[in-house]
Design a protein around this motif. Structure first.
Motif, PDB file in Angstrom:
ATOM      1  N   LYS A  18     -24.862  -8.099 127.430  1.00  0.00           N
ATOM      2  CA  LYS A  18     -26.160  -8.476 126.797  1.00  0.00           C
ATOM      3  C   LYS A  18     -26.438  -7.265 125.827  1.00  0.00           C
ATOM      4  N   ASP A  19     -27.292  -7.410 124.920  1.00  0.00           N
ATOM      5  CA  ASP A  19     -27.665  -6.358 123.805  1.00  0.00           C
ATOM      6  C   ASP A  19     -29.045  -6.191 123.858  1.00  0.00           C
ATOM      7  N   ARG A  20     -29.938  -7.001 124.751  1.00  0.00           N
ATOM      8  CA  ARG A  20     -31.244  -6.553 125.055  1.00  0.00           C
ATOM      9  C   ARG A  20     -31.605  -6.206 126.443  1.00  0.00           C
ATOM     10  N   PRO A  64     -28.527  -4.151 144.006  1.00  0.00           N
ATOM     11  CA  PRO A  64     -29.937  -4.581 144.410  1.00  0.00           C
ATOM     12  C   PRO A  64     -30.318  -6.001 143.862  1.00  0.00           C
ATOM     13  N   SER A  65     -31.343  -6.715 144.605  1.00  0.00           N
ATOM     14  CA  SER A  65     -31.584  -7.970 144.190  1.00  0.00           C
ATOM     15  C   SER A  65     -32.076  -7.980 142.660  1.00  0.00           C
ATOM     16  N   GLY A  66     -31.606  -8.839 141.833  1.00  0.00           N
ATOM     17  CA  GLY A  66     -31.999  -9.021 140.477  1.00  0.00           C
ATOM     18  C   GLY A  66     -31.373  -8.165 139.786  1.00  0.00           C
ATOM     19  N   GLN A  67     -30.379  -7.170 140.056  1.00  0.00           N
ATOM     20  CA  GLN A  67     -29.781  -6.100 139.276  1.00  0.00           C
ATOM     21  C   GLN A  67     -28.080  -6.271 139.163  1.00  0.00           C
ATOM     22  N   LEU A  68     -27.896  -7.529 139.170  1.00  0.00           N
ATOM     23  CA  LEU A  68     -26.281  -7.898 138.989  1.00  0.00           C
ATOM     24  C   LEU A  68     -26.063  -7.352 137.357  1.00  0.00           C
ATOM     25  N   PRO A  69     -24.812  -7.204 137.088  1.00  0.00           N
ATOM     26  CA  PRO A  69     -24.499  -6.724 135.814  1.00  0.00           C
ATOM     27  C   PRO A  69     -24.950  -7.905 134.745  1.00  0.00           C
ATOM     28  N   PRO A  70     -25.795  -7.300 133.904  1.00  0.00           N
ATOM     29  CA  PRO A  70     -26.308  -8.094 132.650  1.00  0.00           C
ATOM     30  C   PRO A  70     -25.274  -8.497 131.498  1.00  0.00           C
ATOM     31  N   VAL A  71     -24.642  -9.812 131.481  1.00  0.00           N
ATOM     32  CA  VAL A  71     -23.861 -10.309 130.639  1.00  0.00           C
ATOM     33  C   VAL A  71     -24.108 -11.628 130.277  1.00  0.00           C
ATOM     34  N   ASN A  72     -23.573 -11.878 128.943  1.00  0.00           N
ATOM     35  CA  ASN A  72     -23.735 -13.423 128.480  1.00  0.00           C
ATOM     36  C   ASN A  72     -22.502 -14.204 129.017  1.00  0.00           C
ATOM     37  N   ALA A  73     -21.474 -13.512 129.529  1.00  0.00           N
ATOM     38  CA  ALA A  73     -20.283 -14.435 129.984  1.00  0.00           C
ATOM     39  C   ALA A  73     -20.151 -14.235 131.537  1.00  0.00           C
ATOM     40  N   PHE A  74     -19.300 -13.189 131.888  1.00  0.00           N
ATOM     41  CA  PHE A  74     -19.041 -13.065 133.417  1.00  0.00           C
ATOM     42  C   PHE A  74     -18.838 -11.400 133.611  1.00  0.00           C
ATOM     43  N   TRP A  75     -18.714 -10.918 134.878  1.00  0.00           N
ATOM     44  CA  TRP A  75     -18.344  -9.468 135.222  1.00  0.00           C
ATOM     45  C   TRP A  75     -17.597  -9.687 136.470  1.00  0.00           C
ATOM     46  N   SER A  76     -16.980  -8.473 136.537  1.00  0.00           N
ATOM     47  CA  SER A  76     -15.947  -8.215 137.798  1.00  0.00           C
ATOM     48  C   SER A  76     -15.792  -6.837 137.934  1.00  0.00           C
ATOM     49  N   VAL A  77     -15.340  -6.651 139.372  1.00  0.00           N
ATOM     50  CA  VAL A  77     -15.072  -5.265 139.858  1.00  0.00           C
ATOM     51  C   VAL A  77     -13.768  -5.439 140.309  1.00  0.00           C
ATOM     52  N   THR A  78     -12.657  -4.556 139.841  1.00  0.00           N
ATOM     53  CA  THR A  78     -10.968  -4.808 140.031  1.00  0.00           C
ATOM     54  C   THR A  78     -10.600  -3.526 140.530  1.00  0.00           C
ATOM     55  N   ASN A 105     -11.108  -3.976 124.928  1.00  0.00           N
ATOM     56  CA  ASN A 105     -12.107  -4.533 124.033  1.00  0.00           C
ATOM     57  C   ASN A 105     -13.226  -3.488 123.467  1.00  0.00           C
ATOM     58  N   ASP A 106     -13.714  -3.706 122.184  1.00  0.00           N
ATOM     59  CA  ASP A 106     -14.643  -3.501 121.786  1.00  0.00           C
ATOM     60  C   ASP A 106     -16.077  -3.214 122.802  1.00  0.00           C
ATOM     61  N   ALA A 107     -17.116  -2.406 122.611  1.00  0.00           N
ATOM     62  CA  ALA A 107     -17.951  -2.632 123.458  1.00  0.00           C
ATOM     63  C   ALA A 107     -18.760  -4.090 123.602  1.00  0.00           C
ATOM     64  N   VAL A 108     -19.011  -4.313 122.236  1.00  0.00           N
ATOM     65  CA  VAL A 108     -19.594  -5.585 121.955  1.00  0.00           C
ATOM     66  C   VAL A 108     -19.024  -6.679 122.866  1.00  0.00           C
TER      67      VAL A 108
END
Length: 492
Positions: A469-471, A385-399, A354-357
């Protein structure tokens, strides 16, 4: 899909050619000059030895994405006997499952979202893609990718929202007004194109809900959408059989075939002219055996060096942060601007990204100390770390992938990734941090919810951040964002 390996033949050829090139300096009766004259007499359209090597190198870089796409298209939409076959052109194939180790046509497959795949033949007329309303909490996207591997448009949660709508996809020769009822027109640079639908799956029990969303995806010719007579069918094409496994040994034969389906552009006219000078292009049939031994040798060397450049781009063309490589190299025609090396790196890293956005893909083959990840030698941890999960509007994964093949690995619990929808069932540390256990054997029942099974060999890890997230905190801009992925640590 992998860079061309150095075989004994190539090594020997390199020594021979190097010697003749050195010995021939200032002597136009050397073996190299003789080979050039012999090719000219036999009518073989080959430039000088040096030029041939340069064209082979450049042609490999330019052609890698085209060849990979052509092979996948053959396996998915042309060869009905292929184990990877999905559906004929212009028919949607809804996958009511996520990818597993048995999916081998596409490297670095996504196992987060069940796919609905649609290979489009836009020659006779445009196609209309329609989507029903999708719940706002469920991410979905439709990525449009053409034969140049340009991502030329998006439908979905980020791009068009969750409301229903119909969209027109047209080929390079179409000219017309936007019909009533069409929200947007998307323009493919090639007559054949891929529409990849990704629908978020929250957990295994959620699959029936995904199937209902997939049932709302529709594809129909424009004439059917307008309830008008269909135009004449496009001529039948005898596609050169191709597989992803055959790319290494049939690269330029596949490129001949692929280029017939990719109209020339302002960006690629020069490289295509140089390829034509050595007999590669639409209507041509390239045969390595037709070249002189010297030309064959430098041709193989050129391909090898082209592959090395693509590999180097993937390791150095991005920002390395805590061992993770972060970059942005998927996009449309305007994004690439004729940068064939970036485009080849994108394809080798994981074609159809996908595109970066829309999604970011940090990846790594090393731990935080720079040592190669190897499941046969170490167990590893990845701690957010606490409070530092990947910042996303949808969801994240590690494959997890096998490093050599870049495919998913067979494992005892059929788990190929850990993603954010799994968080409620995972155990956090006392300080609120989250640790993933990356190893070939179970870390024990108490930690198994956080276990990402690894191969008994070298490891390739890919993190996916959907609709980042873009901010701040954000991973964007790529490599410069305020959020940084933590490093993978070897267990003591």
């Amino acid at each position: 899909m992998k860079s061309i390996g150095r075989s004994a033949l190539v090594v020997a050829a390199f020594l021979i050619v190097s010697a003749t090139l050195i010995a021939g300096c200032g002597n136009r009766n050397d073996a190299v000059s003789h080979a050039e004259k012999l090719d000219a007499v036999n009518g073989v359209p080959v430039p000088s030895i040096e030029q041939t090597k340069a064209i082979a190198e450049e042609g490999f870089i330019y052609g890698l994405p085209l060849v990979m796409n052509y092979a996948v298209m053959n396996e998915y939409a042309v060869d009905t006997k292929s184990s990877q076959f999905k559906a004929p052109f212009n028919e949607i194939k809804n996958e009511h499952r996520v990818s597993t180790y048995e999916d081998t046509a596409v490297i670095t497959p996504n196992s987060d979202t069940p796919y609905s795949l649609l290979w489009l033949d836009l020659r006779a007329e445009p196609m209309v893609l329609s989507v029903s309303a999708v719940a706002k909490e469920r991410y979905y996207s439709v990525m449009l990718c053409d034969g140049n591997t340009y991502n030329y448009g998006y439908i979905g949660s980020r791009a068009t929202g969750s409301d229903p709508g119909s969209y027109l996809v047209v080929g390079p020769d179409w000219k017309g007004e936007t019909p009533a009822g069409i929200k947007k027109v998307f323009y493919s640079t090639t007559p054949f194109s891929l529409a990849a639908f990704r629908t978020q799956l929250f957990n295994p029990e959620d699959m029936p809900n995904v199937e209902r969303v997939q049932a709302g995806y529709k594809a129909q010719p424009l004439s059917a959408f307008l309830k008008q007579p269909a135009p004449p069918a496009a001529p039948k094409i005898d596609f050169l059989p191709a597989t992803t496994a055959g790319i290494k040994t049939n690269f330029y034969e596949y490129l001949d075939a692929a280029l017939q389906l990719v109209p020339p552009s302002e960006e690629d006219k020069d490289i295509r002219a140089r390829l034509a000078s050595i007999g590669i292009g639409p209507g041509k049939t390239f045969e390595l055996k037709d070249l002189s031994p010297e030309h064959r040798a430098v041709f193989l060397l050129g391909m090898k060096e082209g592959g090395d450049k693509v590999t180097k781009f993937l390791s150095s063309g991005m920002k390395s942060i805590n061992g993770w490589n972060i970059g942005s190299f998927f996009g449309d025609r305007a994004f690439y601007k004729g940068d064939w090396l970036m485009r080849a790196g994108a394809a080798k890293g994981g074609i159809y990204g996908n595109d970066a956005v829309e999604a970011m893909y940090p990846f790594t083959r090393t731990d935080a100390a720079g040592e190669v990840l190897d499941g046969s030698k170490h167990n590893y941890t990845l701690t957010f770390p606490s409070g530092q999960l990947p910042p996303v509007n949808a969801f994240w994964s590690v494959t997890m992938y096998d490093d050599k093949s870049q495919l998913l690995i067979k494992n005892p619990i059929n788990r190929y990734l850990i993603n954010s929808p799994m968080l409620p069932g995972m155990k956090k540390n006392a300080d609120g941090s989250l640790t993933l256990y990356i190893q070939k054997d179970s870390p024990g029942k108490a930690k198994e919810a956080n276990w990402l099974p690894a191969p008994n060999e070298t490891i390739y890890l890919v993190m996916r951040l959907y609709w980042p997230k873009d901010r701040p905190p954000s991973i964007l801009p790529a490599g410069e964002g305020t959020w940084k992925p933590p490093g993978v640590e070897a267990s003591k």
